[in-house]
Design a protein around this motif. Structure first.
Motif, short mmCIF file in Angstrom:
data_model
loop_
_atom_site.label_atom_id
_atom_site.label_comp_id
_atom_site.label_asym_id
_atom_site.label_seq_id
_atom_site.Cartn_x
_atom_site.Cartn_y
_atom_site.Cartn_z
N ILE A 67 0.87 -1.17 0.00
CA ILE A 67 0.00 0.00 0.00
C ILE A 67 0.90 1.21 0.00
CG2 ILE A 67 -1.74 1.27 1.30
CD1 ILE A 67 -2.60 -1.42 2.44
N GLU A 68 0.75 2.06 -0.99
CA GLU A 68 1.62 3.23 -1.02
C GLU A 68 0.82 4.46 -1.38
OE1 GLU A 68 4.46 2.04 -3.91
OE2 GLU A 68 3.14 2.46 -5.58
N GLN A 69 1.38 5.58 -0.98
CA GLN A 69 0.69 6.83 -1.23
C GLN A 69 0.88 7.22 -2.69
OE1 GLN A 69 1.55 9.74 1.69
NE2 GLN A 69 -0.43 10.71 1.38
N ARG A 70 -0.19 7.70 -3.28
CA ARG A 70 -0.07 8.20 -4.64
C ARG A 70 0.62 9.54 -4.61
NH1 ARG A 70 -4.14 5.90 -8.07
NH2 ARG A 70 -5.63 4.77 -6.79
N MET A 71 1.56 9.73 -5.53
CA MET A 71 2.20 11.04 -5.61
C MET A 71 1.21 12.03 -6.19
SD MET A 71 5.44 10.49 -4.79
CE MET A 71 6.63 11.46 -5.72
N GLU A 72 0.35 11.52 -7.01
CA GLU A 72 -0.44 12.39 -7.87
C GLU A 72 -1.82 11.79 -7.95
OE1 GLU A 72 -0.31 15.65 -9.52
OE2 GLU A 72 1.57 14.81 -8.84
N GLN A 73 -2.86 12.56 -7.78
CA GLN A 73 -4.19 11.99 -7.99
C GLN A 73 -4.50 12.07 -9.48
OE1 GLN A 73 -7.65 13.56 -6.17
NE2 GLN A 73 -7.76 11.93 -4.67
N PRO A 74 -4.74 10.92 -10.12
CA PRO A 74 -5.06 11.00 -11.55
C PRO A 74 -6.34 11.80 -11.77
CG PRO A 74 -5.16 8.72 -10.74
CD PRO A 74 -4.78 9.57 -9.59
N THR A 75 -6.44 12.42 -12.94
CA THR A 75 -7.57 13.31 -13.20
C THR A 75 -8.89 12.58 -13.08
OG1 THR A 75 -6.07 14.16 -14.85
CG2 THR A 75 -8.24 15.16 -14.76
N TRP A 76 -8.94 11.34 -13.62
CA TRP A 76 -10.23 10.64 -13.59
C TRP A 76 -10.69 10.44 -12.16
CZ3 TRP A 76 -10.63 6.13 -10.90
CH2 TRP A 76 -9.46 5.41 -10.64
N LEU A 77 -9.72 10.19 -11.27
CA LEU A 77 -10.09 9.90 -9.89
C LEU A 77 -10.62 11.15 -9.21
CD1 LEU A 77 -10.11 7.73 -7.71
CD2 LEU A 77 -7.84 8.49 -7.02
N ARG A 78 -10.07 12.31 -9.62
CA ARG A 78 -10.53 13.54 -9.01
C ARG A 78 -12.01 13.74 -9.25
NH1 ARG A 78 -6.76 17.42 -11.01
NH2 ARG A 78 -8.51 18.55 -11.88
N TYR A 79 -12.43 13.39 -10.48
CA TYR A 79 -13.85 13.57 -10.78
C TYR A 79 -14.68 12.40 -10.27
CZ TYR A 79 -12.30 17.49 -13.50
OH TYR A 79 -11.75 18.68 -13.85
N ALA A 80 -14.08 11.21 -10.26
CA ALA A 80 -14.85 10.03 -9.88
C ALA A 80 -14.97 9.89 -8.37
CB ALA A 80 -14.21 8.78 -10.46
N SER A 81 -14.04 10.51 -7.62
CA SER A 81 -14.01 10.21 -6.19
C SER A 81 -15.31 10.56 -5.45
CB SER A 81 -12.79 10.83 -5.53
OG SER A 81 -12.93 12.22 -5.43
N PRO A 82 -15.96 11.69 -5.74
CA PRO A 82 -17.21 11.94 -5.01
C PRO A 82 -18.23 10.83 -5.26
CG PRO A 82 -16.54 13.90 -6.19
CD PRO A 82 -15.63 12.80 -6.64
N ILE A 83 -18.27 10.33 -6.49
CA ILE A 83 -19.24 9.29 -6.80
C ILE A 83 -18.87 7.99 -6.07
CG2 ILE A 83 -20.20 7.91 -8.69
CD1 ILE A 83 -19.53 10.47 -10.47
N ILE A 84 -17.58 7.66 -6.13
CA ILE A 84 -17.12 6.46 -5.42
C ILE A 84 -17.44 6.57 -3.94
CG2 ILE A 84 -15.08 5.12 -4.75
CD1 ILE A 84 -13.75 6.04 -7.34
N LEU A 85 -17.18 7.74 -3.38
CA LEU A 85 -17.35 7.91 -1.94
C LEU A 85 -18.81 7.82 -1.53
CD1 LEU A 85 -14.71 10.72 -1.34
CD2 LEU A 85 -14.58 8.34 -0.62
N VAL A 86 -19.68 8.49 -2.29
CA VAL A 86 -21.10 8.44 -1.95
C VAL A 86 -21.60 7.00 -2.12
CG1 VAL A 86 -23.40 9.19 -2.64
CG2 VAL A 86 -21.56 10.85 -2.45
N GLY A 87 -21.13 6.34 -3.18
CA GLY A 87 -21.49 4.93 -3.37
C GLY A 87 -21.07 4.08 -2.19
N ALA A 88 -19.84 4.29 -1.75
CA ALA A 88 -19.33 3.51 -0.61
C ALA A 88 -20.15 3.80 0.63
CB ALA A 88 -17.86 3.84 -0.37
#
Lengths: 541, 375
Positions: free
Chosen positions: B20-41
């Motif tokens: 498990i390692e920290q991402r240096m960089e948040q990929p662009t897709w994840l920036r937009y997808a993360s709210p959806i992933i989080l609400v889904g979770a």
């Protein structure tokens, strides 16, 4: 047999024997083979083979970002390599932490010391010793520290508190600490960056004593002269791989530089004669406190003229930061007067200084000089957004901002994917060029440049110095704060030595001599004719 | 190479490890997808809890969704909840862009409502034209909230007092201040409420136009939604293209660099805290003028706090705040219909928890890695 046991075997032979001579048939002190270290998105080291013989001083030379520190952090157990194997004194090792490395006899002195300021030298050295008795024997500790110090020509007072020591002395404590922990192989990461020329000579003598007694020294540096004068062999790293390993006696500076950079490098800079013009920046009897509210500048008086570069020589921490900050309005002064182009601007806000034509290349590029997550274009505009053509009415014209940034990329040879790249992704040299580009594109009347080439590679250093000279030729008054005497001698017209917040002496750089300056940097008031006592009456005390 | 042959490399094997390692960089897709992933979770965790409570999560969620978004009336009710969330969320997001944590929007909301009520009931005559009345109430609400933001702002700017503490504490002051007035001087027969506003202090509602457009009958959503949308667009433009927006982005990224660049930090801290509070105050005015039509005790289901989650989930983007606020509005409306009522509140809590915790987790990634180990 564990690595630790083998280490003790070596210790025994060395302690009993005559001065150690490097020999080719003993197992090498360090052998690293096929070392690759990947970080997310970056390969810092790629298939590096690196061998250090017992009893040699081996320099690891390379530009910033060449992978020197990463490779040594792998050797010191701070990083685990992604691939590759390491042998220490012929023993295969697999370090999971710096403790393992220490147990195998490998110790590292980092650029930033890891000492507890309020504790004594002996206590700091004893910190991190694995098996401690319940009650500490302070007398024995002090005696051990003193013995190691004398053995290698590094006298320190074991009972002094760290905060009372000079930076050079603190470095000795770090070295003694790793020797005390049983290091046979010492890694020093850019050890001379914080030292005066005299202290550097002292350190070199110590290193020679150590190898004469069988220790092995790895010396990380990007300074060519220094590497040539101290090292037996030199391994040059370039872009994460080994460019070549050479004997120091077989190469000269130019060859080394081209190995480092991968192309020919010129060391001469054109510095045409310019008669200094009117006074642009004048500080008289300026006093200021540092962040701990201790006096940092004590009645400092200094003038910088148009068409002139004044170099501030001095060991870091003698008021350089505060000097730069008071000129730029970032630090209040408690006494004295500051004038820019004849106007008094004592304790004016940063914006007043900017509008008066003062530009500042700060020491901390990423914490003061730039907004790391904003784009290159935005960073070039953080001062110019107020005025046309970038600013218009209450709005900022982003297209213009980008066009201008694109022009700066070309003019200053900045290598960046685009103007939209966040500047934290740029290398130190390119970030520095962005900052310089921003400061210079405003055509400053006064430019304060603090350590403008620190950590930059040869190519970038050359470019930055050339930019500063061009500005001076165009009439700017430049205050150059630097720890690199070579740099000051190369481009400054006058040199002022700063010690404990005072100007110890001023010289025209043409008739300055290194030794006098070195002594003054260490606080010795020179009694030579070079100093003008009238300028700084307190300096004589 | 030759020198170490005697002690040469020991044979080795490789094992596969989970890394498990920290991402240096948040990929662009994840920036937009993360709210959806989080609400889904969050909904998944909520489903688990519902299941443990003996309910059928799928049924509950479907029920909630159809109540909140399944009909025009549902949309109308959801809009009513979304409006204060949008307006407060904009203010909170503005402050957060400068890394100022205005967690006291709830209190600023109450003070805004208090000021608007004062204007409606005690300052302007009942026959004042509606536009003047609403404008004056809005101004009063904004000023009240701005004042409540000014106090922590100036303390932060001059004395570097932590704004999280001051804004939160001032919320209690505001709620109790409000209670004093609705139970005391402004009380209607000793109940915790004032008298109803005159007609000219009512924000126009869709249902008021039912005579012209019959489809709007019963839609109690008010025109505050237009105010909210206009504010979001204006804020988006200002942040993106104004000098002031540029200053805020520099301060937000590195305030030392901002000071170095000659940007006035203190002035911006005070200004932003005032605008942030002002927005919450304006939301308070919209709520009393559009929904409650009087000032009363506890007329907010914690809008000021929910708005913080919304600003966060919307990544401080003014336009993104609108859909996120609708989502949370829907949760409030749908939640009203489930029994026991605690379930909806619990779901909100779960979402907050998962969103805040998950945001951190998403900065890590899991990799399978082959590692060589000495035999």
């Amino acid at each position: 047999m564990t690595p630790a046991q083998s280490k003790h075997a070596h210790v025994a032979t060395i302690a009993a024997g005559e001065p150690w001579r490097a020999s080719d048939d003993a197992p090498p002190a360090v052998e690293m083979r096929g070392i690759t270290k990947r970080f997310p998105g970056v390969i810092a080291n790629n298939q590096v083979d690196f061998t250090v013989k017992r009893g040699e001083i081996h320099a690891l030379l390379g530009e910033n970002g060449a992978g020197k520190s990463t490779l040594m952090n792998v050797l010191a157990g701070l990083y685990k390599p992604s691939e590759g194997t390491i042998w220490i004194h012929g023993e295969r090792v697999d370090f999971n932490s710096p403790r393992d490395a220490i147990a195998a006899g490998v110790g590292m002195v980092h650029q930033h010391f890891m000492l507890v300021p309020v504790q004594t030298v002996a206590e700091n050295i004893f910190l991190g010793v694995r098996e401690t008795p319940f009650v500490l024997d302070y007398k024995q500790m002090a005696a051990d520290v003193r013995r190691i110090g004398t053995q290698y020509g590094m006298p320190v007072d074991p009972n002094a508190k760290i905060w009372q020591l000079s930076v050079g002395e603190q470095q000795r404590v770090e070295i003694i600490k790793i020797l005390y922990h049983g290091a046979q192989v010492l890694i020093l990461d850019e050890p001379t960056a914080v030292l005066t020329p005299q202290e550097t000579l002292g350190l070199f003598a110590t290193l020679r004593t150590m190898v004469a007694q069988g220790k092995t020294v790895i010396f990380i540096s990007h300074k060519l002269d220094e590497v040539l004068s101290i090292a037996d062999r030199i391994t040059v790293l370039r872009a994460g791989g080994v460019a070549e390993t050479v004997f120091a006696r077989d190469v000269n500076k130019v060859q080394l530089a081209s190995l480092m950079v991968g192309r020919e490098v010129l060391f001469r800079l054109e510095k045409p004669e310019r008669a200094p013009g009117e006074v642009r920046l004048a500080l008289s009897a300026v006093e200021a406190l540092d962040n701990k509210n201790l006096p940092a500048l004590r009645k400092l008086t200094l003038k910088v003229h148009s068409c002139e570069i004044v170099g501030i020589a001095g060991v870091a921490g003698n008021g350089q930061r505060e000097l730069a900050e008071v000129i730029c309005g970032l630090r209040a002064i408690s006494g004295g007067v500051i004038e820019v182009c004849g106007k008094t601007v004592t304790n004016a806000a940063p914006i007043v200084m900017i509008n008066a034509g003062v530009a500042y290349v700060p020491e901390d590029r990423s914490t003061t000089g730039s907004a790391p997550n904003l784009s290159l274009a935005e960073n070039t505009a953080i001062k110019s957004y107020r005025d046309e053509p970038v600013g218009k009415g209450m709005f900022v014209k982003r297209n213009t901002m980008r066009t201008i940034a694109g022009g700066l990329i070309d003019r200053f040879n900045i290598s960046a994917p685009s103007t939209a790249t966040p500047v934290r992704k740029l290398s130190g040299g390119n970030l520095q060029k962005v900052i310089l580009a921003r400061e210079i594109s405003k055509r400053p009347r006064v430019l304060v440049a603090a350590y403008p080439t620190r950590g930059l590679d040869i190519g970038a250093t050359e470019a930055v110095r050339k930019i500063l000279l061009d500005e001076r030729n165009d009439g700017a008054a430049i205050l150059l704060i630097s720890e690199d005497l070579d740099e000051i001698f190369a481009i400054a017209d006058r040199i002022a030595v700063l010690y404990e917040g005072r100007v110890m002496g001023e010289f025209a750089s043409a008739d300055a001599d290194r030794e006098t300056i070195g002594l003054m940097m260490a606080g010795h008031a020179a009694d030579t004719a070079h100093t003008s006592p009238a300028r700084n009456p307190e300096a004589a005390s | 190479m030759t020198a170490q042959s005697a002690l040469g490399p020991t044979p080795e094997k490789t094992v596969t490890r989970l890394r498990i390692e920290q991402r240096m960089e948040q990929p662009t897709w994840l920036r937009y997808a993360s709210p959806i992933i989080l609400v889904g979770a969050a909904l998944l965790v909520g489903a688990l809890l519902l299941r443990l409570a003996g309910a059928n999560p799928w049924f509950v969620y479907r029920q909630m969704f159809s109540i909140a978004f399944g009909s025009a009336y549902g949309w109308s009710d959801t809009t009513i909840k979304a409006v204060p969330l949008i307006v407060i969320g904009l203010g909170v997001a503005l402050a957060l862009r400068m890394r100022l944590f205005n967690v006291g929007a709830e209190g600023q909301f109450f003070i805004g409502a208090f000021m608007a009520t004062g204007v409606a009931l005690y300052i302007l005559p009942t026959n004042a034209p509606a536009w003047l009345m609403l404008l004056a109430m809005g101004l009063g609400g904004f000023i009240g909230g701005a004042f409540w933001g000014f106090i922590p702002g100036i303390l932060k700017a001059r004395l570097n007092v932590n704004e999280i503490i001051t804004t939160l504490m001032l919320t209690y002051v505001a709620v109790l201040w409000n209670n004093y007035w609705v139970y005391g001087p402004w009380s209607e027969r000793g109940f915790g409420m004032t008298s109803t506003f005159p007609d000219n202090a009512w924000m126009p509602r869709f249902t008021d136009y039912a005579e012209q457009i019959p489809a709007l009958r019963g839609m109690t959503a008010h025109f505050g939604i237009f105010v909210a949308i206009v504010l979001a667009i204006v804020m988006w433009i200002l942040l993106r293209s104004s000098k002031w927006g540029f200053e805020i982005s520099v301060i937000g990224d590195n305030n030392r660099a901002a000071r170095y660049a000659g940007i006035n930090l203190s002035r911006n801290i005070i200004l932003v805290m005032m605008i942030s509070g002002g927005f919450a105050g304006l939301a308070g005015m919209i709520e009393v003028a559009g929904v409650v039509h009087r000032l009363q005790e506890r007329f907010s289901p914690g809008y000021g706090f929910t708005a913080i989650i919304i600003a966060w989930l919307a990544k401080l983007n003014p336009l993104a705040i609108i859909p996120v606020a609708y989502l949370f509005g829907g949760l409030l409306v749908g939640g009203d219909a489930i029994q026991p009522a605690g379930v909806a509140a619990m779901l909100q809590g779960v979402i907050l928890f998962v969103v805040v915790g998950g945001e951190m987790l998403l900065t890590y990634r899991v990799r399978l890695e082959k590692v060589a180990v000495a035999a």
